[in-house]
Design a protein around this motif. Structure first.
Motif, PDB file in Angstrom:
ATOM      1  N   LYS A  84      -2.922  -1.377  17.401  1.00 41.49           N
ATOM      2  CA  LYS A  84      -3.043  -1.582  15.954  1.00 41.49           C
ATOM      3  C   LYS A  84      -1.754  -1.258  15.203  1.00 41.49           C
ATOM      4  CE  LYS A  84      -8.032  -0.844  15.687  1.00 41.49           C
ATOM      5  NZ  LYS A  84      -9.140  -0.114  15.017  1.00 41.49           N
ATOM      6  N   ARG A  85      -0.682  -0.997  15.930  1.00 39.22           N
ATOM      7  CA  ARG A  85       0.576  -0.693  15.244  1.00 39.22           C
ATOM      8  C   ARG A  85       1.071  -1.907  14.470  1.00 39.22           C
ATOM      9  NH1 ARG A  85       5.089   1.078  19.121  1.00 39.22           N
ATOM     10  NH2 ARG A  85       3.456   2.540  19.780  1.00 39.22           N
ATOM     11  N   VAL A  86       1.674  -1.642  13.322  1.00 36.17           N
ATOM     12  CA  VAL A  86       2.147  -2.707  12.432  1.00 36.17           C
ATOM     13  C   VAL A  86       3.565  -2.371  11.989  1.00 36.17           C
ATOM     14  CG1 VAL A  86       1.793  -3.916  10.241  1.00 36.17           C
ATOM     15  CG2 VAL A  86      -0.187  -3.173  11.595  1.00 36.17           C
ATOM     16  N   ILE A  96       0.835  -1.194   0.000  1.00 37.48           N
ATOM     17  CA  ILE A  96       0.000   0.000   0.000  1.00 37.48           C
ATOM     18  C   ILE A  96       0.876   1.253   0.000  1.00 37.48           C
ATOM     19  CG2 ILE A  96      -1.797   1.257   1.254  1.00 37.48           C
ATOM     20  CD1 ILE A  96      -2.582  -1.420   2.546  1.00 37.48           C
ATOM     21  N   THR A  97       0.510   2.210  -0.800  1.00 31.80           N
ATOM     22  CA  THR A  97       1.231   3.479  -0.827  1.00 31.80           C
ATOM     23  C   THR A  97       1.075   4.196   0.512  1.00 31.80           C
ATOM     24  OG1 THR A  97       0.860   3.724  -3.210  1.00 31.80           O
ATOM     25  CG2 THR A  97       1.469   5.705  -1.984  1.00 31.80           C
ATOM     26  N   ALA A  98       2.186   4.504   1.138  1.00 29.34           N
ATOM     27  CA  ALA A  98       2.149   5.196   2.429  1.00 29.34           C
ATOM     28  C   ALA A  98       2.021   6.699   2.212  1.00 29.34           C
ATOM     29  CB  ALA A  98       3.413   4.889   3.229  1.00 29.34           C
ATOM     30  N   LYS A  99       1.323   7.340   3.122  1.00 26.32           N
ATOM     31  CA  LYS A  99       1.188   8.788   3.045  1.00 26.32           C
ATOM     32  C   LYS A  99       2.498   9.434   3.487  1.00 26.32           C
ATOM     33  CE  LYS A  99      -3.784   8.657   3.873  1.00 26.32           C
ATOM     34  NZ  LYS A  99      -4.923   9.036   4.770  1.00 26.32           N
ATOM     35  N   LEU A 100       2.905  10.468   2.759  1.00 17.88           N
ATOM     36  CA  LEU A 100       4.170  11.136   3.077  1.00 17.88           C
ATOM     37  C   LEU A 100       3.973  12.113   4.235  1.00 17.88           C
ATOM     38  CD1 LEU A 100       5.844  11.823  -0.379  1.00 17.88           C
ATOM     39  CD2 LEU A 100       6.860  10.623   1.564  1.00 17.88           C
ATOM     40  N   ASP A 101       3.712  11.551   5.398  1.00 14.62           N
ATOM     41  CA  ASP A 101       3.558  12.400   6.581  1.00 14.62           C
ATOM     42  C   ASP A 101       4.931  12.626   7.235  1.00 14.62           C
ATOM     43  OD1 ASP A 101       4.132   9.999   7.831  1.00 14.62           O
ATOM     44  OD2 ASP A 101       2.060   9.600   8.406  1.00 14.62           O
ATOM     45  N   ARG A 102       4.922  13.276   8.369  1.00 14.18           N
ATOM     46  CA  ARG A 102       6.180  13.627   9.032  1.00 14.18           C
ATOM     47  C   ARG A 102       6.991  12.393   9.401  1.00 14.18           C
ATOM     48  NH1 ARG A 102       7.101  13.768  14.249  1.00 14.18           N
ATOM     49  NH2 ARG A 102       4.865  13.618  14.696  1.00 14.18           N
ATOM     50  N   LYS A 103       6.338  11.352   9.899  1.00 16.63           N
ATOM     51  CA  LYS A 103       7.060  10.151  10.321  1.00 16.63           C
ATOM     52  C   LYS A 103       7.672   9.419   9.133  1.00 16.63           C
ATOM     53  CE  LYS A 103       5.804   7.339  13.274  1.00 16.63           C
ATOM     54  NZ  LYS A 103       5.073   6.256  13.979  1.00 16.63           N
ATOM     55  N   VAL A 104       6.928   9.318   8.034  1.00 17.38           N
ATOM     56  CA  VAL A 104       7.450   8.633   6.851  1.00 17.38           C
ATOM     57  C   VAL A 104       8.628   9.418   6.273  1.00 17.38           C
ATOM     58  CG1 VAL A 104       6.923   7.946   4.486  1.00 17.38           C
ATOM     59  CG2 VAL A 104       5.294   7.454   6.312  1.00 17.38           C
ATOM     60  N   LYS A 105       8.515  10.737   6.229  1.00 19.80           N
ATOM     61  CA  LYS A 105       9.623  11.551   5.726  1.00 19.80           C
ATOM     62  C   LYS A 105      10.876  11.379   6.590  1.00 19.80           C
ATOM     63  CE  LYS A 105       6.799  15.105   3.509  1.00 19.80           C
ATOM     64  NZ  LYS A 105       6.386  16.535   3.501  1.00 19.80           N
ATOM     65  N   ALA A 106      10.675  11.255   7.909  1.00 19.79           N
ATOM     66  CA  ALA A 106      11.818  11.029   8.795  1.00 19.79           C
ATOM     67  C   ALA A 106      12.465   9.683   8.518  1.00 19.79           C
ATOM     68  CB  ALA A 106      11.366  11.133  10.250  1.00 19.79           C
ATOM     69  N   ALA A 107      11.642   8.668   8.242  1.00 17.55           N
ATOM     70  CA  ALA A 107      12.177   7.341   7.920  1.00 17.55           C
ATOM     71  C   ALA A 107      12.951   7.368   6.607  1.00 17.55           C
ATOM     72  CB  ALA A 107      11.038   6.322   7.844  1.00 17.55           C
ATOM     73  N   LEU A 108      12.468   8.142   5.628  1.00 13.90           N
ATOM     74  CA  LEU A 108      13.174   8.253   4.351  1.00 13.90           C
ATOM     75  C   LEU A 108      14.514   8.956   4.532  1.00 13.90           C
ATOM     76  CD1 LEU A 108      10.304   9.277   1.883  1.00 13.90           C
ATOM     77  CD2 LEU A 108      11.046   7.002   2.570  1.00 13.90           C
ATOM     78  N   ALA A 109      14.517  10.001   5.352  1.00  9.71           N
ATOM     79  CA  ALA A 109      15.751  10.751   5.569  1.00  9.71           C
ATOM     80  C   ALA A 109      16.811   9.916   6.270  1.00  9.71           C
ATOM     81  CB  ALA A 109      15.448  12.007   6.383  1.00  9.71           C
ATOM     82  N   ALA A 110      16.382   8.900   7.022  1.00  7.02           N
ATOM     83  CA  ALA A 110      17.325   8.069   7.773  1.00  7.02           C
ATOM     84  C   ALA A 110      17.951   6.970   6.917  1.00  7.02           C
ATOM     85  CB  ALA A 110      16.618   7.448   8.973  1.00  7.02           C
ATOM     86  N   ILE A 111      17.484   6.790   5.690  1.00  4.96           N
ATOM     87  CA  ILE A 111      18.050   5.750   4.822  1.00  4.96           C
ATOM     88  C   ILE A 111      19.460   6.146   4.396  1.00  4.96           C
ATOM     89  CG2 ILE A 111      17.813   4.573   2.596  1.00  4.96           C
ATOM     90  CD1 ILE A 111      14.814   4.819   2.853  1.00  4.96           C
ATOM     91  N   ASP A 112      20.395   5.228   4.509  1.00  9.57           N
ATOM     92  CA  ASP A 112      21.784   5.468   4.130  1.00  9.57           C
ATOM     93  C   ASP A 112      21.864   5.791   2.634  1.00  9.57           C
ATOM     94  OD1 ASP A 112      24.495   5.210   3.357  1.00  9.57           O
ATOM     95  OD2 ASP A 112      24.888   3.907   5.073  1.00  9.57           O
ATOM     96  N   TYR A 130       9.681  -0.135   9.143  1.00  8.23           N
ATOM     97  CA  TYR A 130       8.857   1.000   9.564  1.00  8.23           C
ATOM     98  C   TYR A 130       7.656   0.493  10.371  1.00  8.23           C
ATOM     99  CZ  TYR A 130       5.969   5.210   9.330  1.00  8.23           C
ATOM    100  OH  TYR A 130       5.208   6.306   9.650  1.00  8.23           O
ATOM    101  N   THR A 131       7.353   1.197  11.436  1.00  8.32           N
ATOM    102  CA  THR A 131       6.184   0.862  12.262  1.00  8.32           C
ATOM    103  C   THR A 131       5.110   1.926  12.031  1.00  8.32           C
ATOM    104  OG1 THR A 131       7.569  -0.180  13.947  1.00  8.32           O
ATOM    105  CG2 THR A 131       5.326   0.438  14.581  1.00  8.32           C
ATOM    106  N   ALA A 132       3.985   1.488  11.505  1.00 10.94           N
ATOM    107  CA  ALA A 132       2.900   2.410  11.163  1.00 10.94           C
ATOM    108  C   ALA A 132       1.780   2.344  12.196  1.00 10.94           C
ATOM    109  CB  ALA A 132       2.345   2.067   9.775  1.00 10.94           C
ATOM    110  N   PHE A 133       0.959   3.366  12.175  1.00 15.41           N
ATOM    111  CA  PHE A 133      -0.259   3.451  12.997  1.00 15.41           C
ATOM    112  C   PHE A 133       0.053   3.388  14.499  1.00 15.41           C
ATOM    113  CE2 PHE A 133      -1.131   0.530   9.276  1.00 15.41           C
ATOM    114  CZ  PHE A 133      -1.446   1.553   8.399  1.00 15.41           C
ATOM    115  N   THR A 134       1.135   4.028  14.885  1.00 15.48           N
ATOM    116  CA  THR A 134       1.532   3.985  16.296  1.00 15.48           C
ATOM    117  C   THR A 134       0.565   4.753  17.197  1.00 15.48           C
ATOM    118  OG1 THR A 134       2.976   5.892  15.881  1.00 15.48           O
ATOM    119  CG2 THR A 134       3.974   3.700  15.756  1.00 15.48           C
ATOM    120  N   SER A 135      -0.201   5.659  16.623  1.00 13.79           N
ATOM    121  CA  SER A 135      -1.138   6.439  17.438  1.00 13.79           C
ATOM    122  C   SER A 135      -2.404   5.664  17.787  1.00 13.79           C
ATOM    123  CB  SER A 135      -1.522   7.731  16.708  1.00 13.79           C
ATOM    124  OG  SER A 135      -2.175   7.439  15.490  1.00 13.79           O
TER     125      SER A 135
END
Length: 258
Positions: free
Chosen positions: A100-102, A43-59, A91-96
């Motif tokens: 239901k976190r995955v 599933i396409t993830a929404k480019l929210d703040r958490k996803v952008k942070a995960a992308l920035a952390a990629i080597d 990546y861990t999604a839906f932490t809020s």
């Protein structure tokens, strides 16, 4: 999902099932329904703040170049895309959402942006800019297999505006079944017309339904009858008149069904 996945199996789908969806499907409920039905998700993830942070952390060294056998048009990238780079992270999604976190794979495709406006001759860009397409998935495939499928799936699904349940006309699943069947039949017919009759027409071979509707299906023409014969009178100034005639001739030359 709780109804559509069992329906797919009843229709004869065997083996591993993978739900592919755009960001409208990015929810804890959809992922939970997939796992409850022994179905993988992509599933396409929404480019929210958490996803952008995960992308920035990629080597930076983790990105792997991939090349597609045929270029596909990407509106967001602003042109035809034949190569890109992919990488993945956990990546861990839906932490809020409590309970239901995955945690799954976040596979990201990055496509280099085109300069707009183009740089002057001899002037290079200061640093490259990219567009990112994150996919949240538990796919069992390798990075290159899964990364290549992102753009291929996008290419196949983009022409059909019916992939998201938010566009369904009714809250009744039975009504939506009939609507979905009719919409998919129309989409399949459009694909077959392009494949069988317009495969050598560069501007129509990969045209989307809206383009086909404007250029060929909404034809400025008049059907008349003379001497017991039908004549289709097409406006001479219509730019795609020859393309329509070619498609019609090729369709009429197809062998009849046995």
């Amino acid at each position: 999902m709780a109804e559509s996945i069992p329906t797919a199996r009843q229709a004869g789908c065997t083996g591993a099932l993978i739900l592919r969806g755009d960001s409208a499907f990015y929810s804890a409920e959809v992922v939970a329904a997939c796992r409850a039905q022994d179905t993988r998700f992509s599933i396409t993830a929404k480019l929210d703040r958490k996803v952008k942070a995960a992308l920035a952390a990629i080597d930076p060294g983790a990105w792997t170049p991939i090349k597609y056998p045929r270029a596909v048009f990407d509106e967001q990238a602003g042109g035809w895309v034949s190569d890109a780079e992919v990488a993945e992270t956990s990546y861990t999604a839906f932490t809020s959402k409590k309970g239901k976190r995955v945690t799954a794979r976040l596979i990201v495709r990055q496509v280099k942006k085109k300069l707009d406006p183009p740089a002057a001759d001899g002037q290079g860009e200061l640093f490259p800019a990219y567009r990112y397409y994150p996919i949240f998935t538990d796919s069992p495939y390798t990075l290159l297999q899964a990364g290549s499928s992102i753009v291929i799936t996008r290419c196949r699904s983009r022409p059909t505006p019916i992939s998201s349940t938010v566009r369904s006309p009714s809250q009744d699943w039975t009504v939506n079944q009939g609507w979905m069947l009719a919409a998919n039949l129309g989409h399949d017919l459009d694909c077959w017309v392009r494949l069988l009759t317009l495969h050598d027409q560069d501007d129509l071979e990969r045209a989307e339904p809206d383009t086909m509707r404007y250029r060929l299906y909404h034809l400025p023409a008049r059907l008349s009858t003379h001497a017991r014969r039908r004549h289709l009178r097409i406006e001479r100034s219509w730019p795609w008149a020859q393309a329509f005639v070619l498609a019609w001739q090729r369709l009429t030359q197809l062998p009849a069904l046995a």
